[in-house]
Design a protein around this motif. Structure first.
Motif, PDB file in Angstrom:
ATOM      1  N   LEU A  74       0.689  -1.063   0.061  1.00 24.68           N
ATOM      2  CA  LEU A  74      -0.149  -0.190  -0.207  1.00 24.68           C
ATOM      3  C   LEU A  74       0.765   1.259  -0.382  1.00 24.68           C
ATOM      4  CD1 LEU A  74      -2.749   0.823   0.196  1.00 24.68           C
ATOM      5  CD2 LEU A  74      -3.226   0.852   2.424  1.00 24.68           C
ATOM      6  N   LYS A  75       0.595   2.148  -0.667  1.00 27.80           N
ATOM      7  CA  LYS A  75       1.225   3.268  -1.023  1.00 27.80           C
ATOM      8  C   LYS A  75       0.648   4.268  -0.343  1.00 27.80           C
ATOM      9  CE  LYS A  75       2.784   3.721  -4.679  1.00 27.80           C
ATOM     10  NZ  LYS A  75       3.248   4.466  -6.552  1.00 27.80           N
ATOM     11  N   GLU A  76       1.533   5.389   0.586  1.00 29.23           N
ATOM     12  CA  GLU A  76       1.031   6.328   0.974  1.00 29.23           C
ATOM     13  C   GLU A  76       0.080   7.455  -0.069  1.00 29.23           C
ATOM     14  OE1 GLU A  76       3.608   7.771   3.914  1.00 29.23           O
ATOM     15  OE2 GLU A  76       3.238   5.971   5.317  1.00 29.23           O
ATOM     16  N   MET A  77       0.777   7.602  -1.337  1.00 32.47           N
ATOM     17  CA  MET A  77       0.743   8.594  -1.855  1.00 32.47           C
ATOM     18  C   MET A  77       0.543   8.316  -3.437  1.00 32.47           C
ATOM     19  SD  MET A  77       2.866  11.368  -0.485  1.00 32.47           S
ATOM     20  CE  MET A  77       2.104  12.982  -1.498  1.00 32.47           C
ATOM     21  N   GLY A  78      -0.062   8.613  -4.713  1.00 33.90           N
ATOM     22  CA  GLY A  78      -0.057   9.014  -5.790  1.00 33.90           C
ATOM     23  C   GLY A  78      -0.643   7.570  -6.358  1.00 33.90           C
ATOM     24  N   ASP A  79      -1.219   7.909  -7.801  1.00 30.44           N
ATOM     25  CA  ASP A  79      -1.951   6.930  -8.307  1.00 30.44           C
ATOM     26  C   ASP A  79      -0.481   6.201  -9.324  1.00 30.44           C
ATOM     27  OD1 ASP A  79      -3.791   5.751  -9.558  1.00 30.44           O
ATOM     28  OD2 ASP A  79      -4.377   7.716 -10.446  1.00 30.44           O
ATOM     29  N   PRO A  80      -1.316   4.822  -9.215  1.00 35.98           N
ATOM     30  CA  PRO A  80      -2.091   3.952  -8.868  1.00 35.98           C
ATOM     31  C   PRO A  80      -1.512   4.013  -6.796  1.00 35.98           C
ATOM     32  CG  PRO A  80      -0.539   2.948  -9.069  1.00 35.98           C
ATOM     33  CD  PRO A  80      -0.021   3.796 -10.065  1.00 35.98           C
ATOM     34  N   ASP A  81      -2.983   3.358  -6.313  1.00 39.23           N
ATOM     35  CA  ASP A  81      -2.435   3.635  -5.081  1.00 39.23           C
ATOM     36  C   ASP A  81      -1.649   2.141  -3.822  1.00 39.23           C
ATOM     37  OD1 ASP A  81      -4.322   1.450  -4.714  1.00 39.23           O
ATOM     38  OD2 ASP A  81      -5.559   2.415  -3.442  1.00 39.23           O
ATOM     39  N   ARG A  82      -0.884   1.609  -5.417  1.00 40.16           N
ATOM     40  CA  ARG A  82      -0.556   0.663  -4.804  1.00 40.16           C
ATOM     41  C   ARG A  82       0.437  -0.276  -5.792  1.00 40.16           C
ATOM     42  NH1 ARG A  82      -6.150  -3.100  -4.600  1.00 40.16           N
ATOM     43  NH2 ARG A  82      -6.321  -0.873  -3.400  1.00 40.16           N
ATOM     44  N   GLU A  83       1.209  -1.232  -5.442  1.00 36.09           N
ATOM     45  CA  GLU A  83       2.243  -2.298  -5.839  1.00 36.09           C
ATOM     46  C   GLU A  83       1.895  -4.041  -5.586  1.00 36.09           C
ATOM     47  OE1 GLU A  83       6.155  -1.341  -5.681  1.00 36.09           O
ATOM     48  OE2 GLU A  83       5.803   1.053  -5.444  1.00 36.09           O
TER      49      GLU A  83
END
Length: 429
Positions: free
Chosen positions: A362-371
């Motif tokens: 789960l990524k805190e910022m950006g789009d997309p929000d995940r890898e």
């Protein structure tokens, strides 16, 4: 012989007539007296026949009986609100208010306790029917919405993809078919198809679009040749998107006869997974629950979300398990908890099978929000056989749950206290 009694007979008849005339007033007076006694409700002598008609009561008797009935009805029924004093109406409104608040507080407490008797990461499958299978979207819509609205065509466009999340060298298969309202095949042709970055991305257009070919030849991922199902195979890492991360859209034009319209497919692509499942699983019964530890090799540290499905021996979905915690780089374990009370309540037949495990960073910022991590499709692990008495029947407990539960219990006690006070607030007569 001649009778000489004519004068005597005339005199006698005269005297008898006078007596009859004297009796007439007495008869009339006596009849009136008896009629008056009957009209006043005098009791008939025992054994006397019932009268053939009901006497009509006097107006004053009707008024008196009606007044008595009205008084009795008013005594039996509570006073109408309009007849209550302002103070009494205020007391009644307060009682109704706190009665409703008490009922609402009890419902809130009961609902929260029931919803949180299991932990969030270990829930029965019946609560999540939409999560029992991996995402393989399929949808149907009119090929030409205008023609469908006008009633000039019933051709439907059926679109399906075998996955939404694509990682690394994975490929996704798209299927296109045309059919009528009875699902009978209709001629279908993909005029054009182009893969490109989704339009909503901030830097969309940085990577040029690439064509995607759809065939019905039984090759390139197509299952059956000539069945009217056109299949397109898209592998982002080999078709110009090896360094791209985010949403890709495959836009196409579809024709059936004289009708033609556009459609699209979306996929979320991660070029390199941040962590990898090793497929090793160890199981431990601890604290009345069964814990499944999945071995993971983490390349990027961060918060990981992992989910898996658990079926019983007969393949019936039993539970949906999840993990949401921080992982450090290197060899780590993801714990999927099979909560004891879920087992005790639903009583699955062992052994259980863990399948279709997927996860992402789960990524805190950006789009997309995940890898994305590469999904483990199909069976991953089968547990040993356990008896139900090896599991705890206790409800889930946590500081957060206890805190919310205590607050809701306070609401119930406060509402009960206020209602009791309102009920006891009754003025002396």
């Amino acid at each position: 012989m001649t009778r000489d009694d004519g004068p005597v007979s005339s005199a006698s008849r005269l005297r008898h007539g006078r007596w009859l005339l004297a009796l007439v007033p007495l008869v009339l007076v006596g009849g009136a007296f008896f009629w008056w006694q009957g009209s006043e409700g005098a009791e008939a002598p025992e054994g006397a026949p019932e009268p053939t008609s009901v006497p009509v009561p006097a107006p004053r008797e009707v008024a008196r009986a009606s007044a008595e009935r009205s008084s009795a009805a008013m005594a039996a029924e509570p006073a109408a609100p309009s007849l209550l004093s302002p103070e009494a109406r205020e007391r009644e409104a307060r009682r109704e208010l706190w009665q409703k608040r008490l009922e609402r507080a009890k419902r809130s407490l009961e609902s929260y306790v029931a919803a949180t008797r299991y932990p969030p990461e270990s829930r029965p499958s019946r609560e999540h029917p939409d999560q029992l299978e991996l995402a393989e979207p399929e949808r149907t819509r009119p090929l030409s919405p205008k023609a469908a609205e006008d009633g000039t065509s019933d051709v439907q466009l059926r679109l399906k993809q075998d996955k939404v999340f694509v990682v690394g060298d994975e490929a996704v298969l798209f299927t296109v078919a045309c059919e009528d309202s009875r699902r009978a095949p209709r001629p279908c042709d993909v005029v054009s198809a182009m893969a490109h970055e989704a339009d909503h991305l901030a830097d969309a257009g940085g990577v040029p679009g690439v064509p995607v070919t759809f065939v019905d030849s039984g090759q390139g991922g197509d299952a059956v040749a000539g069945d009217g199902m056109l299949t397109g195979r898209f592998q982002p890492s080999k078709q110009g998107f090896a360094m791209f991360s985010g949403t890709l859209r495959v836009a196409l034009r579809v024709r059936s006869g004289s009708l033609e319209d556009s459609a699209f497919f979306d996929v979320l692509y991660t070029p390199a997974p941040p962590a990898t499942f090793t497929r090793r699983v160890r199981e431990v019964v601890e604290a009345g629950s069964l814990d499944l530890y999945l071995s993971v090799q983490v390349r990027k540290a961060g918060r990981y979300v992992v989910s898996g499905r658990l079926d019983d021996e007969g393949g019936v979905p039993f539970a949906v398990l999840s993990f949401n915690e921080e992982l450090q780089e290197g060899a780590q374990e993801v714990k999927l908890n099979v909560f004891g009370k879920v087992v005790r309540d639903d009583k699955p037949t062992f052994p259980l099978t863990l399948r279709d495990v997927e996860g992402f960073l789960l990524k805190e910022m950006g789009d997309p929000d995940r890898e994305l991590m590469v999904t483990l499709r199909g069976p991953v692990h089968t547990t040993r056989v356990y008896s139900l008495d090896q599991f705890s029947d206790a409800e889930w407990s946590s500081p957060e749950r206890d805190r919310y539960k205590n607050e809701l219990e306070k609401d119930v006690m406060e509402a009960q206290k206020q209602l009791d006070a309102a009920l006891s607030d009754t003025p002396e007569p």
